[in-house]
Scaffold this active site. Structure first.
Site, PDB file in Angstrom:
ATOM      1  CG  MET A  36      -1.856  -1.262   1.186  1.00  0.00           C
ATOM      2  SD  MET A  36      -3.504  -1.018   1.878  1.00  0.00           S
ATOM      3  CE  MET A  36      -3.129  -0.574   3.569  1.00  0.00           C
ATOM      4  N   GLY A  37       2.149   1.071  -0.368  1.00  0.00           N
ATOM      5  CA  GLY A  37       3.043   2.221  -0.477  1.00  0.00           C
ATOM      6  C   GLY A  37       3.584   2.681   0.862  1.00  0.00           C
ATOM      7  CG  HIS A  40       8.440  -0.042   6.021  1.00  0.00           C
ATOM      8  ND1 HIS A  40       8.703  -1.393   6.019  1.00  0.00           N
ATOM      9  CD2 HIS A  40       7.104   0.079   6.227  1.00  0.00           C
ATOM     10  CE1 HIS A  40       7.575  -2.057   6.249  1.00  0.00           C
ATOM     11  NE2 HIS A  40       6.583  -1.184   6.360  1.00  0.00           N
ATOM     12  CG  HIS A  43       7.038  -2.139   1.971  1.00  0.00           C
ATOM     13  ND1 HIS A  43       6.939  -1.055   2.807  1.00  0.00           N
ATOM     14  CD2 HIS A  43       5.793  -2.681   1.910  1.00  0.00           C
ATOM     15  CE1 HIS A  43       5.690  -0.938   3.238  1.00  0.00           C
ATOM     16  NE2 HIS A  43       4.976  -1.919   2.715  1.00  0.00           N
ATOM     17  N   GLY A 175       4.817 -10.319   3.711  1.00  0.00           N
ATOM     18  CA  GLY A 175       5.563 -10.260   4.961  1.00  0.00           C
ATOM     19  C   GLY A 175       4.874 -11.043   6.060  1.00  0.00           C
ATOM     20  CE  LYS A 177       4.214  -4.893   9.285  1.00  0.00           C
ATOM     21  NZ  LYS A 177       2.762  -4.559   9.370  1.00  0.00           N
ATOM     22  NE  ARG A 215      -3.142   1.676   9.564  1.00  0.00           N
ATOM     23  CZ  ARG A 215      -3.487   0.601   8.856  1.00  0.00           C
ATOM     24  NH1 ARG A 215      -2.692  -0.457   8.844  1.00  0.00           N
ATOM     25  NH2 ARG A 215      -4.616   0.580   8.161  1.00  0.00           N
TER      26      ARG A 215
END
Lengths: 272, 272
Positions: A36-37, A40, A43, A175, A177, A215
């Site tokens: 979603m851009g 970091h 990504h 990911g 995460k 976020r």
């Protein structure tokens, strides 16, 4: 760095499809990294992982309204498209395409339908664009994050299917995460017979231990300090478990206690 | 007929995928006609329609447990595989592949999950094979046939997606006899961005007016006579509407009255 690879930026889904088709015709394999851009290092590690598996890399940047409920943070989700492109240029080998569509749920409003009464929809239903097909991974979407975000995984599974059908990749990297998401995507790919290999990539953390997330930019220094209680407590109970402490209940309680003491609010903590 | 084309019979989904991939690499286009077998002239017309659009034709024959509830007629659904092959041989141009898998919901039971409590599942959940991903076309699946068969369209949309992902066709042909199904498939293809053209083919009727259907074999002569009230009443109100009778309510009542008088039981009749 010498000669960074300029990615082709594609915003139209038909053009994206044509690109994949012509590359396939040349015998190239394609890896997809959906994002979603606001990229970091997490990504970047997914993209580096993708490079190990395919000739070509497509990174999608699309903030998916289908996974946000109207009460969530769609409008404040961070974005920085030019910053993202700069980060992609710095990756060894770069990426071949950035797929950056404007709205993947707008079909020209030919078949507009209203939201179904009495059900909780996403921002897609709120916009009345007529999209009404959703994929449910019925067991795995329940529990954990699904409890507090009932339409989240429906939206994720659906947009990933749309991206799979548009980009037609051989490999897709996600990911770990987002562990429940990763499990759901793998299950969906199996159950729907997608000819795609799904690869899970390990969590990338900042120096202080916090898992990287777009976020995180919203966190104040105090909130960030509180948030560290999550990685700290999880690391601790991992060590405890390795040292022989086998009561899931005690391990879980130890996590929740540390996070609550730091001032956190817990949706769920599970140790299995 | 001289030299009928023998279709290749493929039962393994990976082999099916390989066939499609190698044909695509040769620049061939592929048409898919999904069926549950026990072929009749309605199916044959779908295949003839497909021949107008693509170089190659795949007919799938698979009785999909995902669209039957445990209380429905999965175990008595008619089948005659050799008879089907004979009928396919008689079609001008024949078909290239018959895809006839054994069980598309069996993944080796590695991830077996139990049915979700308190929900009504299909014969797939009943068998506890671990499949849990389902596609819902949330508005169109409601009402009409969806009222009496709540998991039917979920099962249809899901198996069609699986077949799309395995066969990877350019074109797929469906009969408009199953009108709600046809609309649902088209909506799904749009909403999930499948790169597939969906073509609807007109109803084929027997000489007495009854729409052809594999299940008609179960009708006794008396039941068949009763069933004719459906096509008769629909034809009549179509004519009435063309002649200027515009009250949907009256047209609908006229249909239901004729079917009930013939001894039929009505799930729904809609005139819009």
């Amino acid at each position: 760095m010498a000669n960074p690879k300029e990615p082709e930026i594609i915003t139209d889904k038909n053009q994206m499809r044509e690109w994949s088709r012509s590359m396939r015709a040349q015998g190239k394999t394609i890896g997809l990294v959906p994002t979603m851009g606001y990229l970091h290092q997490g990504h970047i590690s997914l993209i580096k992982e993708a490079h190990k598996h395919t000739h070509l890399i497509v990174v999608s940047i699309y903030i998916n309204p289908g996974q946000f409920s109207p009460s969530e943070d769609l409008s404040t989700y961070p974005s920085d498209f030019q910053g993202d492109i700069d980060k992609l240029l710095a990756i060894p080998g770069g990426v071949d395409v950035v797929f950056h569509p404007y709205n993947l749920y707008d079909y020209g409003n030919i078949n507009g339908v209203e939201p179904i009464e009495g059900t909780s929809g996403s921002c897609v239903e709120e916009r009345q664009l007529g999209h009404e097909t959703w994929i449910r991974v019925e067991k795995l979407e329940r529990g954990m994050c699904g409890k507090s975000r009932p339409i989240f995984f429906r939206g994720v599974a659906t947009i990933v299917t749309k991206l799979f059908n548009i980009v037609d990749p051989d490999v897709a990297v996600f990911g770990k995460k987002d562990y429940q998401q990763w499990r759901i995507i793998r299950r969906m790919v199996r159950d729907l017979d997608f000819a795609i290999t799904v690869i899970g990539s390990e969590i990338v953390r900042d120096a202080d231990g916090l898992a990287m997330s777009s976020r995180n930019v919203h966190l104040s220094p105090e909130e960030r300090e509180k948030a560290l209680s999550i990685s700290r407590s999880l690391s601790r109970v991992k060590l405890n478990a390795q040292n022989g402490q086998i009561s899931c209940k005690e391990l879980r309680n130890s996590v929740t206690q540390e996070i609550l003491e730091a001032g956190g609010k817990i949706d769920y903590a599970e140790v299995n």
